[in-house]
Design an enzyme around this catalytic site. Sequence first.
Site, PDB file in Angstrom:
ATOM      1  N   TYR A 239       0.879  -1.179   0.000  1.00 37.57           N
ATOM      2  CA  TYR A 239       0.000   0.000   0.000  1.00 37.57           C
ATOM      3  C   TYR A 239       0.913   1.223   0.000  1.00 37.57           C
ATOM      4  CZ  TYR A 239      -4.097  -2.884   0.889  1.00 37.57           C
ATOM      5  OH  TYR A 239      -5.113  -3.800   0.783  1.00 37.57           O
TER       6      TYR A 239
HETATM    7  P1  FDA Z   1       3.407  -2.711 -10.335  1.00 38.29           P
HETATM    8  O1  FDA Z   1       3.720  -3.292 -11.638  1.00 38.29           O
HETATM    9  O2  FDA Z   1       2.967  -1.294 -10.284  1.00 38.29           O
HETATM   10  O3  FDA Z   1       4.636  -2.942  -9.360  1.00 38.29           O
HETATM   11  C1  FDA Z   1       4.616  -2.570  -7.992  1.00 38.29           C
HETATM   12  C2  FDA Z   1       6.058  -2.460  -7.480  1.00 38.29           C
HETATM   13  O4  FDA Z   1       6.731  -3.703  -7.642  1.00 38.29           O
HETATM   14  C3  FDA Z   1       6.894  -1.434  -8.240  1.00 38.29           C
HETATM   15  O5  FDA Z   1       7.868  -0.911  -7.393  1.00 38.29           O
HETATM   16  C4  FDA Z   1       7.556  -2.281  -9.306  1.00 38.29           C
HETATM   17  O6  FDA Z   1       8.723  -1.715  -9.847  1.00 38.29           O
HETATM   18  C5  FDA Z   1       7.833  -3.562  -8.565  1.00 38.29           C
HETATM   19  N1  FDA Z   1       7.808  -4.711  -9.449  1.00 38.29           N
HETATM   20  C6  FDA Z   1       6.762  -5.132 -10.190  1.00 38.29           C
HETATM   21  N2  FDA Z   1       7.098  -6.224 -10.864  1.00 38.29           N
HETATM   22  C7  FDA Z   1       8.372  -6.507 -10.557  1.00 38.29           C
HETATM   23  C8  FDA Z   1       9.271  -7.529 -10.973  1.00 38.29           C
HETATM   24  N3  FDA Z   1       8.897  -8.471 -11.821  1.00 38.29           N
HETATM   25  N4  FDA Z   1      10.529  -7.519 -10.493  1.00 38.29           N
HETATM   26  C9  FDA Z   1      10.921  -6.556  -9.627  1.00 38.29           C
HETATM   27  N5  FDA Z   1      10.093  -5.567  -9.192  1.00 38.29           N
HETATM   28  C10 FDA Z   1       8.839  -5.544  -9.657  1.00 38.29           C
HETATM   29  N6  FDA Z   1      -2.566  -5.888  -2.311  1.00 38.29           N
HETATM   30  C11 FDA Z   1      -2.836  -6.995  -1.570  1.00 38.29           C
HETATM   31  O7  FDA Z   1      -1.962  -7.507  -0.874  1.00 38.29           O
HETATM   32  N7  FDA Z   1      -4.084  -7.528  -1.602  1.00 38.29           N
HETATM   33  C12 FDA Z   1      -5.084  -7.012  -2.357  1.00 38.29           C
HETATM   34  O8  FDA Z   1      -6.186  -7.525  -2.349  1.00 38.29           O
HETATM   35  C13 FDA Z   1      -4.794  -5.862  -3.151  1.00 38.29           C
HETATM   36  N8  FDA Z   1      -5.751  -5.282  -3.945  1.00 38.29           N
HETATM   37  C14 FDA Z   1      -5.434  -4.193  -4.726  1.00 38.29           C
HETATM   38  C15 FDA Z   1      -6.405  -3.631  -5.562  1.00 38.29           C
HETATM   39  C16 FDA Z   1      -6.096  -2.529  -6.358  1.00 38.29           C
HETATM   40  C17 FDA Z   1      -7.166  -1.965  -7.259  1.00 38.29           C
HETATM   41  C18 FDA Z   1      -4.808  -1.969  -6.296  1.00 38.29           C
HETATM   42  C19 FDA Z   1      -4.475  -0.760  -7.135  1.00 38.29           C
HETATM   43  C20 FDA Z   1      -3.849  -2.518  -5.475  1.00 38.29           C
HETATM   44  C21 FDA Z   1      -4.151  -3.629  -4.677  1.00 38.29           C
HETATM   45  N9  FDA Z   1      -3.198  -4.205  -3.837  1.00 38.29           N
HETATM   46  C22 FDA Z   1      -3.510  -5.321  -3.098  1.00 38.29           C
HETATM   47  C23 FDA Z   1      -1.844  -3.642  -3.755  1.00 38.29           C
HETATM   48  C24 FDA Z   1      -0.901  -4.430  -4.662  1.00 38.29           C
HETATM   49  O9  FDA Z   1      -0.528  -5.623  -4.012  1.00 38.29           O
HETATM   50  C25 FDA Z   1       0.373  -3.632  -4.943  1.00 38.29           C
HETATM   51  O10 FDA Z   1       0.059  -2.428  -5.555  1.00 38.29           O
HETATM   52  C26 FDA Z   1       1.342  -4.460  -5.807  1.00 38.29           C
HETATM   53  O11 FDA Z   1       2.625  -3.935  -5.680  1.00 38.29           O
HETATM   54  C27 FDA Z   1       0.892  -4.426  -7.250  1.00 38.29           C
HETATM   55  O12 FDA Z   1       1.666  -5.262  -8.044  1.00 38.29           O
HETATM   56  P2  FDA Z   1       1.700  -4.964  -9.610  1.00 38.29           P
HETATM   57  O13 FDA Z   1       2.643  -5.915 -10.212  1.00 38.29           O
HETATM   58  O14 FDA Z   1       0.308  -4.902 -10.123  1.00 38.29           O
HETATM   59  O15 FDA Z   1       2.233  -3.484  -9.610  1.00 38.29           O
END
Ligand code: FDA
Length: 508
Positions: free
Chosen positions: A449
């Site tokens: 978050y």
């Molecule tokens: P994103 O791609 O934006 O990455 C997030 C971070 O991780 C960044 O710093 C990125 O650089 C890094 N990163 C991503 N992929 C990587 C990789 N392959 N290698 C290295 N670094 C990497 N959380 C939760 O625990 N339970 C939930 O139910 C929810 N629900 C939820 C709903 C909505 C609508 C949102 C916007 C967010 C959530 N979250 C959540 C929060 C979510 O877990 C958090 O935002 C994650 O970091 C999202 O991962 P993404 O890969 O989608 O994000």
Amino acid sequence: INEKFVQCLINYSHNTNTSISNVVYTQTNSSYSSILYASIQNLRFTANTTPKPLVIVTPLEVSHIQGTIICSQRQGLQIRIRSGGHDYEGLSYVSQVPFVIIDLINLRQVQVDAKKSTAWVQSGATIGELYYSISEKSRTLGFPAGVCPTVGIGGLLSGGGYGFLMRKYGLAADHVIDAQMVDVKGRFLDRKSMGEDLFWAIRGGGGASFGVIVAWKIKLVQVPSTVTVFNVPRTLEQNATNIIHKWQRVASKLDERLTIRINIERVNSTQTGNQTIQASFESMFAGDLDELIPLMEKKFPELGLVREDCTEMSWIESAVFLAGFSGQPTQVLRNRTQPNLVFFKNKSDYVKVPIPDAALEGLWPMLYEEGIESPLIEITPYGGRMDEISESETPFPQRAGNLFHIRHHVNWKEEGDEAAQRHINWTRRVYSYIEPYVSKSPRAAYLNYRDLDIGVNNNGYTSYEQASVWGLKYFNNNFHRLAKVKTKVDPRNFFRNEQSIPPLKERK
Ligand code: FDA
């Protein structure tokens, strides 16, 4: 820089199976914008004034990631790594310095081995795609990850990841048993070759400080063939405050198969037509209705749950229900696009002692504030398995002793800076109001978050002390160990952002 960078990529990748030229998007490429915006969740970071990447690379194979890391260093560019694009502060696709995005959209295979109860999942998959793939192989296997199906595996697993199976099984990151990543030297590593310290760090310490995690091997968990869900709303007129009073005392001690989350928001009362506060008690019980009803009557009768409030279904159908897609086919979980994007801001807190009723009653008027479109207080119970895992098992330290977690959230549709500032300030006021009742020294927060208000790094060199301002809040005693791992694997601090782990002493 652009041209030199692209040429470097092409030179680096001339021996690869698939040409990198097809997956390199400069700002003049006609697909650049659609790829950039495809997974942006928060409209706050779509403005013209938001800094944009010079280049986006959507790798098809590991060598494309290796090339991008090597060439970015040669050209003095920063990297942002994006899997699902859900970062609350946009750190996966925004930077104040010239940068390149590695977007893992094309690396999203899921391979489930139902016999061994394991899966390999690539970072670019969403949790919805993972859940769906598991359900294709078995009705009694599941995975304890998040609620919103479009969240990316890369960010979720590297930052923790919780959902309605957390009380029974812990976090998503607790179930990682191997991983594949590319480090700052362009080396492709697995658990054995990266070593246990780095493997520990990427399971909750945030992947982006350490390299690009390509894929994860996860242990799946057993779920019963029938689970039970409900979502019961109670307004202030229906004694919501008293029910929350009782919930605070029982929710973390209930049978660990039962998670009851509360969403508190402002609604128009159907009885009076006036605005009121409504607490929705949303739940998944990993068991059947005949077991749930007596359990609730004994431990939490104040909610007044009756059989008619509940529905029995498979675990995968419960994922659809909890994501808000009730009644839709399970294929909806594979949909990667969010239909209704909004502006939003979040902050988080942990609570160890029940919040007094008077303090809750002081919070309600804040939800009525004029000019604040959609405020939400989301409360998630801890306890169960979370109490059994030690604080240092992974970098995520918020374990035993926490009754629940709060997400202070607001979203809005009104355009413009003034509206944004008004809503962001609202979350800051709520955060300040609730301070006496939440965890202290440090005031804990959940990395996934992401909240830049709690502290940021310098744009460049950041001392360990400066980063400790936010680092201790997310990681407490694990922060120092994370910095030690960083010192070993990325001493020049190439993988850096506003909240990345700094080396203990940066090597120039
Ligand atoms: P994103 O791609 O934006 O990455 C997030 C971070 O991780 C960044 O710093 C990125 O650089 C890094 N990163 C991503 N992929 C990587 C990789 N392959 N290698 C290295 N670094 C990497 N959380 C939760 O625990 N339970 C939930 O139910 C929810 N629900 C939820 C709903 C909505 C609508 C949102 C916007 C967010 C959530 N979250 C959540 C929060 C979510 O877990 C958090 O935002 C994650 O970091 C999202 O991962 P993404 O890969 O989608 O994000």
